[in-house]
Design a protein around this motif. Structure first.
Motif, PDB file in Angstrom:
ATOM      1  N   UNK A  30       0.798  -0.776  -0.532  1.00 44.25           N
ATOM      2  CA  UNK A  30       0.156   0.287   0.185  1.00 44.25           C
ATOM      3  C   UNK A  30       0.800   1.123  -0.122  1.00 44.25           C
ATOM      4  N   UNK A  31       1.062   1.848  -0.771  1.00 35.06           N
ATOM      5  CA  UNK A  31       1.510   3.433  -0.557  1.00 35.06           C
ATOM      6  C   UNK A  31       1.431   4.297   0.043  1.00 35.06           C
ATOM      7  N   UNK A  32       1.699   4.762   1.151  1.00 37.13           N
ATOM      8  CA  UNK A  32       1.182   5.467   1.893  1.00 37.13           C
ATOM      9  C   UNK A  32       2.801   6.305   3.011  1.00 37.13           C
ATOM     10  N   UNK A  33       2.838   7.845   3.904  1.00 37.97           N
ATOM     11  CA  UNK A  33       3.227   8.334   3.682  1.00 37.97           C
ATOM     12  C   UNK A  33       4.029   8.950   3.226  1.00 37.97           C
ATOM     13  N   UNK A  34       5.530   9.771   3.027  1.00 36.62           N
ATOM     14  CA  UNK A  34       5.911  10.968   2.378  1.00 36.62           C
ATOM     15  C   UNK A  34       7.277  10.305   1.687  1.00 36.62           C
ATOM     16  N   UNK A  35       7.766   9.166   2.314  1.00 38.65           N
ATOM     17  CA  UNK A  35       8.642   8.137   1.682  1.00 38.65           C
ATOM     18  C   UNK A  35       8.535   7.042   0.677  1.00 38.65           C
ATOM     19  N   UNK A  36       7.352   6.934   0.512  1.00 40.45           N
ATOM     20  CA  UNK A  36       6.645   6.326  -1.041  1.00 40.45           C
ATOM     21  C   UNK A  36       6.171   6.392  -2.010  1.00 40.45           C
ATOM     22  N   UNK A  37       7.443   6.998  -2.113  1.00 36.73           N
ATOM     23  CA  UNK A  37       7.057   8.069  -3.533  1.00 36.73           C
ATOM     24  C   UNK A  37       6.927   7.454  -5.072  1.00 36.73           C
ATOM     25  N   UNK A  38       6.658   7.314  -6.317  1.00 40.06           N
ATOM     26  CA  UNK A  38       6.552   7.261  -7.130  1.00 40.06           C
ATOM     27  C   UNK A  38       7.994   6.940  -7.469  1.00 40.06           C
ATOM     28  N   UNK A  39       8.385   6.034  -8.821  1.00 42.06           N
ATOM     29  CA  UNK A  39       9.377   5.109  -9.031  1.00 42.06           C
ATOM     30  C   UNK A  39       9.144   6.291 -10.748  1.00 42.06           C
TER      31      UNK A  39
END
Length: 325
Positions: free
Chosen positions: A237-246
């Motif tokens: 699950x994409x969440x938080x500021x660290x899990x950004x798009x690649x």
């Protein structure tokens, strides 16, 4: 098929007069089945109740809608099955075999049908309970304007999904068939047959039926869009500021389903925010991402999305999670 199912088909009167038909225009690219996921009307929360099914005609037995998570070991919201399930599914119901039918009028497409330009896709999620052999079969008959079957000896069929197909687990599996509507078709009769082979309750299950017409000769391209993101904690699950798009990652159509990119397969690359869009002709595709060294895929768990893109359709929100390793 066994004698029981053949007898069931006879009992369901597939050649009865054309009453209760859908008279709206048969739009291309739309699901023409009414109440395809058992969401309309009441649903059982146990193994004894059975309710009416709006849009369907019950021709045999106690077929009913059942709530996901109903008491008695029924499928839950997390049971393997359709990702876009609602609150309910179809079950064969208390005691014996059961069946339901629905009639779809397609005469608004008569000219294109008779020119052999109209294709259909019949699909649904079919399954059952544990090791029980109860199962569902869906049969489609194409009828002329007088109600006579055009394909009585070779109807379009999906199912059954056996206990062995399910690995003796409680689950629903996607099944589909695509072909050209026979010349002269003016009505389509969908018959759903729930056959009980074990126990008292008919634990044949189904959900998310679909019958869609397309005209490939007049089809418009559609799009599939989504994103690839860094799944730092690996939870899918994409969440938080660290899990950004690649950015710069290849997303491709795995046309031979070998789980790797091959020259000639359609592809695109993600933009600076990790987003991607593929423009494709109508059809069924498996979309995958080329995983880079130092990463492991976390979502989807099957490492790819299977889609059915309609003419001019838009499929959005497909996400690929990549955990740094």
């Amino acid at each position: 098929m066994g004698k029981t199912l053949r007898a069931l088909r006879r009992n369901t009167a597939l050649f009865e007069p054309l009453e209760g038909r859908q008279l709206f225009a048969a739009a291309l690219g739309a699901n023409l089945i009414v109440n395809p996921g058992a969401e309309a009307g009441s649903a059982a929360s146990n193994s004894t109740d059975a309710f009416a099914l709006p849009g369907w005609t019950k021709n045999d037995g106690n077929i009913t809608a059942v709530k996901y998570g109903a008491s008695g070991g029924f499928p839950t919201s997390s049971t393997p099955g359709p990702s876009n399930r609602g609150k309910n599914f179809f079950a064969g119901g208390p005691n014996g075999n059961s069946a339901m039918i629905q009639l779809i009028n397609v005469s608004s497409q008569a000219t294109a049908i008779d020119a052999k330009k109209i294709h259909f896709t019949l699909s649904g999620w079919l399954g059952g309970f544990g090791t029980d052999q109860d199962h569902v079969t869906v049969q489609t008959l194409f009828l002329d304007s007088s109600g006579h079957a055009i394909n009585a000896k070779s109807p379009a069929i999906i199912g059954p999904v056996t206990a062995a197909d399910r690995g003796n687990d409680t689950k629903l599996i996607s099944k589909s068939v695509t072909d050209v509507l026979p010349t002269g078709t003016r009505n389509v009769r969908i018959g759903v047959f729930f056959e009980r082979l074990d126990g008292v309750y008919n634990d044949a299950y189904a959900d998310n039926f679909s019958f869609v017409l397309t005209n490939p000769s007049a089809a418009a391209n559609g799009t599939v869009s989504g994103s690839v993101f860094k799944d730092t904690n690996g939870n899918g699950i994409q969440s938080g500021s660290t899990e950004t798009g690649l950015s710069g990652w290849m997303v491709y159509v795995d046309s031979n389903n070998d789980s790797q990119y091959d020259p000639g397969e359609t592809f695109t690359t993600t933009n600076s925010s990790g987003a991607f869009t593929l423009t494709l002709k109508p059809g069924k595709y498996t979309i995958r991402v080329q995983v880079r060294s130092g990463f492991a895929a976390t979502t989807p768990k099957t490492f790819g999305f299977s889609i059915n893109l309609m003419s001019g359709g838009k499929i959005t929100g497909e996400k690929f999670g990549m955990k740094p390793v």
